[in-house]
Design a protein around this motif. Structure first.
Motif, PDB file in Angstrom:
ATOM      1  N   LEU A  55       0.844  -1.192   0.000  1.00 41.53           N
ATOM      2  CA  LEU A  55       0.000   0.000   0.000  1.00 41.53           C
ATOM      3  C   LEU A  55       0.877   1.239   0.000  1.00 41.53           C
ATOM      4  O   LEU A  55       1.834   1.337   0.777  1.00 41.53           O
ATOM      5  CB  LEU A  55      -0.911   0.005   1.236  1.00 41.53           C
ATOM      6  CG  LEU A  55      -1.819   1.236   1.415  1.00 41.53           C
ATOM      7  CD1 LEU A  55      -2.873   1.285   0.321  1.00 41.53           C
ATOM      8  CD2 LEU A  55      -2.470   1.212   2.788  1.00 41.53           C
ATOM      9  N   GLU A  56       0.565   2.181  -0.886  1.00 45.34           N
ATOM     10  CA  GLU A  56       1.218   3.485  -0.871  1.00 45.34           C
ATOM     11  C   GLU A  56       0.355   4.429  -0.049  1.00 45.34           C
ATOM     12  O   GLU A  56      -0.810   4.675  -0.387  1.00 45.34           O
ATOM     13  CB  GLU A  56       1.383   4.028  -2.291  1.00 45.34           C
ATOM     14  CG  GLU A  56       2.386   3.271  -3.142  1.00 45.34           C
ATOM     15  CD  GLU A  56       3.812   3.463  -2.651  1.00 45.34           C
ATOM     16  OE1 GLU A  56       4.117   4.558  -2.127  1.00 45.34           O
ATOM     17  OE2 GLU A  56       4.608   2.526  -2.807  1.00 45.34           O
ATOM     18  N   GLN A  57       0.911   4.953   1.030  1.00 48.21           N
ATOM     19  CA  GLN A  57       0.128   5.806   1.923  1.00 48.21           C
ATOM     20  C   GLN A  57       1.005   6.928   2.461  1.00 48.21           C
ATOM     21  O   GLN A  57       2.020   6.671   3.107  1.00 48.21           O
ATOM     22  CB  GLN A  57      -0.439   4.973   3.085  1.00 48.21           C
ATOM     23  CG  GLN A  57      -1.274   5.754   4.074  1.00 48.21           C
ATOM     24  CD  GLN A  57      -1.974   4.842   5.061  1.00 48.21           C
ATOM     25  OE1 GLN A  57      -2.902   4.112   4.702  1.00 48.21           O
ATOM     26  NE2 GLN A  57      -1.520   4.852   6.305  1.00 48.21           N
ATOM     27  N   ASP A  58       0.621   8.162   2.196  1.00 48.30           N
ATOM     28  CA  ASP A  58       1.366   9.333   2.667  1.00 48.30           C
ATOM     29  C   ASP A  58       2.839   9.270   2.275  1.00 48.30           C
ATOM     30  O   ASP A  58       3.725   9.622   3.059  1.00 48.30           O
ATOM     31  CB  ASP A  58       1.239   9.470   4.191  1.00 48.30           C
ATOM     32  CG  ASP A  58      -0.196   9.693   4.644  1.00 48.30           C
ATOM     33  OD1 ASP A  58      -0.956  10.319   3.881  1.00 48.30           O
ATOM     34  OD2 ASP A  58      -0.553   9.240   5.739  1.00 48.30           O
ATOM     35  N   GLY A  59       3.092   8.792   1.070  1.00 45.22           N
ATOM     36  CA  GLY A  59       4.454   8.725   0.576  1.00 45.22           C
ATOM     37  C   GLY A  59       5.244   7.539   1.076  1.00 45.22           C
ATOM     38  O   GLY A  59       6.441   7.430   0.790  1.00 45.22           O
ATOM     39  N   LEU A  60       4.610   6.645   1.824  1.00 42.94           N
ATOM     40  CA  LEU A  60       5.285   5.470   2.354  1.00 42.94           C
ATOM     41  C   LEU A  60       4.863   4.226   1.583  1.00 42.94           C
ATOM     42  O   LEU A  60       3.678   4.032   1.313  1.00 42.94           O
ATOM     43  CB  LEU A  60       4.954   5.276   3.838  1.00 42.94           C
ATOM     44  CG  LEU A  60       5.291   6.430   4.779  1.00 42.94           C
ATOM     45  CD1 LEU A  60       4.832   6.096   6.195  1.00 42.94           C
ATOM     46  CD2 LEU A  60       6.778   6.734   4.762  1.00 42.94           C
ATOM     47  N   GLY A  61       5.825   3.377   1.268  1.00 40.89           N
ATOM     48  CA  GLY A  61       5.522   2.102   0.636  1.00 40.89           C
ATOM     49  C   GLY A  61       5.380   1.030   1.705  1.00 40.89           C
ATOM     50  O   GLY A  61       6.377   0.496   2.182  1.00 40.89           O
ATOM     51  N   TYR A 132      -0.480   0.180  11.220  1.00 44.19           N
ATOM     52  CA  TYR A 132      -1.607   0.138  12.158  1.00 44.19           C
ATOM     53  C   TYR A 132      -2.806   0.894  11.567  1.00 44.19           C
ATOM     54  O   TYR A 132      -3.942   0.401  11.589  1.00 44.19           O
ATOM     55  CB  TYR A 132      -1.209   0.762  13.493  1.00 44.19           C
ATOM     56  CG  TYR A 132      -2.370   0.891  14.459  1.00 44.19           C
ATOM     57  CD1 TYR A 132      -2.556  -0.031  15.484  1.00 44.19           C
ATOM     58  CD2 TYR A 132      -3.296   1.928  14.353  1.00 44.19           C
ATOM     59  CE1 TYR A 132      -3.624   0.072  16.358  1.00 44.19           C
ATOM     60  CE2 TYR A 132      -4.370   2.041  15.216  1.00 44.19           C
ATOM     61  CZ  TYR A 132      -4.529   1.113  16.220  1.00 44.19           C
ATOM     62  OH  TYR A 132      -5.603   1.229  17.079  1.00 44.19           O
ATOM     63  N   ASP A 133      -2.558   2.093  11.053  1.00 41.62           N
ATOM     64  CA  ASP A 133      -3.653   2.910  10.514  1.00 41.62           C
ATOM     65  C   ASP A 133      -4.297   2.261   9.290  1.00 41.62           C
ATOM     66  O   ASP A 133      -5.473   2.504   9.006  1.00 41.62           O
ATOM     67  CB  ASP A 133      -3.130   4.306  10.162  1.00 41.62           C
ATOM     68  CG  ASP A 133      -2.790   5.129  11.396  1.00 41.62           C
ATOM     69  OD1 ASP A 133      -3.300   4.802  12.485  1.00 41.62           O
ATOM     70  OD2 ASP A 133      -1.991   6.089  11.267  1.00 41.62           O
ATOM     71  N   ALA A 134      -3.536   1.449   8.565  1.00 42.65           N
ATOM     72  CA  ALA A 134      -4.099   0.747   7.411  1.00 42.65           C
ATOM     73  C   ALA A 134      -4.925  -0.462   7.842  1.00 42.65           C
ATOM     74  O   ALA A 134      -5.914  -0.817   7.188  1.00 42.65           O
ATOM     75  CB  ALA A 134      -2.977   0.305   6.466  1.00 42.65           C
ATOM     76  N   ILE A 135      -4.534  -1.086   8.950  1.00 42.18           N
ATOM     77  CA  ILE A 135      -5.204  -2.303   9.400  1.00 42.18           C
ATOM     78  C   ILE A 135      -6.434  -2.002  10.249  1.00 42.18           C
ATOM     79  O   ILE A 135      -7.452  -2.703  10.154  1.00 42.18           O
ATOM     80  CB  ILE A 135      -4.224  -3.193  10.195  1.00 42.18           C
ATOM     81  CG1 ILE A 135      -3.105  -3.697   9.278  1.00 42.18           C
ATOM     82  CG2 ILE A 135      -4.946  -4.363  10.857  1.00 42.18           C
ATOM     83  CD1 ILE A 135      -3.593  -4.521   8.104  1.00 42.18           C
ATOM     84  N   ALA A 136      -6.365  -0.982  11.075  1.00 45.09           N
ATOM     85  CA  ALA A 136      -7.447  -0.694  12.028  1.00 45.09           C
ATOM     86  C   ALA A 136      -8.833  -0.638  11.386  1.00 45.09           C
ATOM     87  O   ALA A 136      -9.796  -1.209  11.936  1.00 45.09           O
ATOM     88  CB  ALA A 136      -7.143   0.593  12.790  1.00 45.09           C
ATOM     89  N   PRO A 137      -9.009   0.012  10.218  1.00 49.99           N
ATOM     90  CA  PRO A 137     -10.350   0.037   9.613  1.00 49.99           C
ATOM     91  C   PRO A 137     -10.855  -1.338   9.189  1.00 49.99           C
ATOM     92  O   PRO A 137     -12.065  -1.547   9.077  1.00 49.99           O
ATOM     93  CB  PRO A 137     -10.164   0.951   8.394  1.00 49.99           C
ATOM     94  CG  PRO A 137      -8.955   1.780   8.703  1.00 49.99           C
ATOM     95  CD  PRO A 137      -8.064   0.869   9.480  1.00 49.99           C
TER      96      PRO A 137
END
Length: 273
Positions: A55-61, A132-137
């Motif tokens: 996942l690409e999220q906030d510039g992080l791979g 964590y923020d990707a998994i929590a939802p």
């Protein structure tokens, strides 16, 4: 005689300075070897119905392995691994925890498992929080646990101090990376030289979740006393499990019944609370 003594002291000082400089210049590679099997789908992952997620999220791979619970799902758990090898080498955690009804997430660090990104304290912490923020939802109301192993106990504690979790499991935790380095290199001024400090002792008091700590009594990498000290920084320490005779690298295999039963009992206790 005084000239010989002066020469000995001068040589000793030169060696001390050289050792200090070497430690300073090489610490990133020593702390974070950035190795491990290349990230991706592997046969043993497929046999337990796991997937390799990116996942690409906030510039992080972001990268992680996701393995579904065996049978009905009672919760989720994110595993932050140690400094040797990568997330795939921790598939043993999934094999044990899916049987406890957990959807397991094996979080990968930047720079590990074939990744070319820079590795270090802040990149690891940022990725740990972002995963964590990707998994929590995805949890959809089910409890989310965090587990940290060795190096991973710091990012797990960091995330738990900033995000809610049902419980925190720490296997061989340390107070700070500077303290570990001081233990390994007692003759060098490692405190001021340590750039990647990972001061888990500062984050621990802000963790509101119950905590389980597991530590081997013969650990020469993270001393038993250091793990005890770190455990004391948590306000809701549920249990400190001493594993007699276990070292650092063999804590899971030395007394597997005690190790895995302690984790399963802790998870079940948190779920029943």
């Amino acid at each position: 005689m005084s000239g010989v003594l002066a020469l000995i002291l001068l040589v000793g000082l030169a060696l001390w300075c050289a050792g200090s400089l070497y430690m300073y210049l090489t610490q990133t590679k020593k702390f974070f070897p950035a190795n491990g099997i290349a990230f991706g789908m592997h046969p043993s992952l497929q046999t337990i119905h796991g997937t390799a997620q990116t996942l690409e999220q906030d510039g992080l791979g972001l990268r992680w392995y996701q393995i579904p619970a065996a049978g009905s799902t009672v919760g989720w758990i994110i595993v932050y691994h140690g400094n040797r090898d990568g997330a795939y080498e921790r598939i043993e955690y999934a094999e044990h925890l899916v049987a406890a009804g957990m959807n397991v997430v094996l979080a990968e660090y930047p720079g590990y498992a074939g990744d070319s990104a820079a590795v270090g304290e802040w990149p690891i912490l940022r990725h740990a929080l972002a995963i964590y923020d990707a998994i929590a939802p995805q949890c959809k109301g089910l409890p989310l646990f965090l587990l940290g192993e060795s190096l991973g106990t710091a990012p797990a504690t960091f995330v738990a101090s900033r995000r809610p979790c049902k419980g925190l499991v720490l296997s061989t935790p340390y107070t700070s990376m500077a303290a570990v380095a001081a233990h390994r290199y007692p003759l060098l001024p490692v405190g001021p030289l340590t750039r990647h400090r990972l001061q888990a002792e500062l984050w621990a008091p802000h963790v509101s979740a119950p905590v389980l700590v597991l530590q081997g009594t013969k650990d020469r990498t993270i001393p038993f006393a250091m793990a005890r000290t770190q455990a004391g920084h948590f306000s809701r320490l549920r249990n400190f499990v001493s594993i007699p005779g276990a070292g650092h690298g063999n804590i899971r295999s030395h007394a597997p019944g005690l190790y895995w039963d302690s984790i399963r009992d802790f998870l079940q206790g948190c779920l029943n609370a």
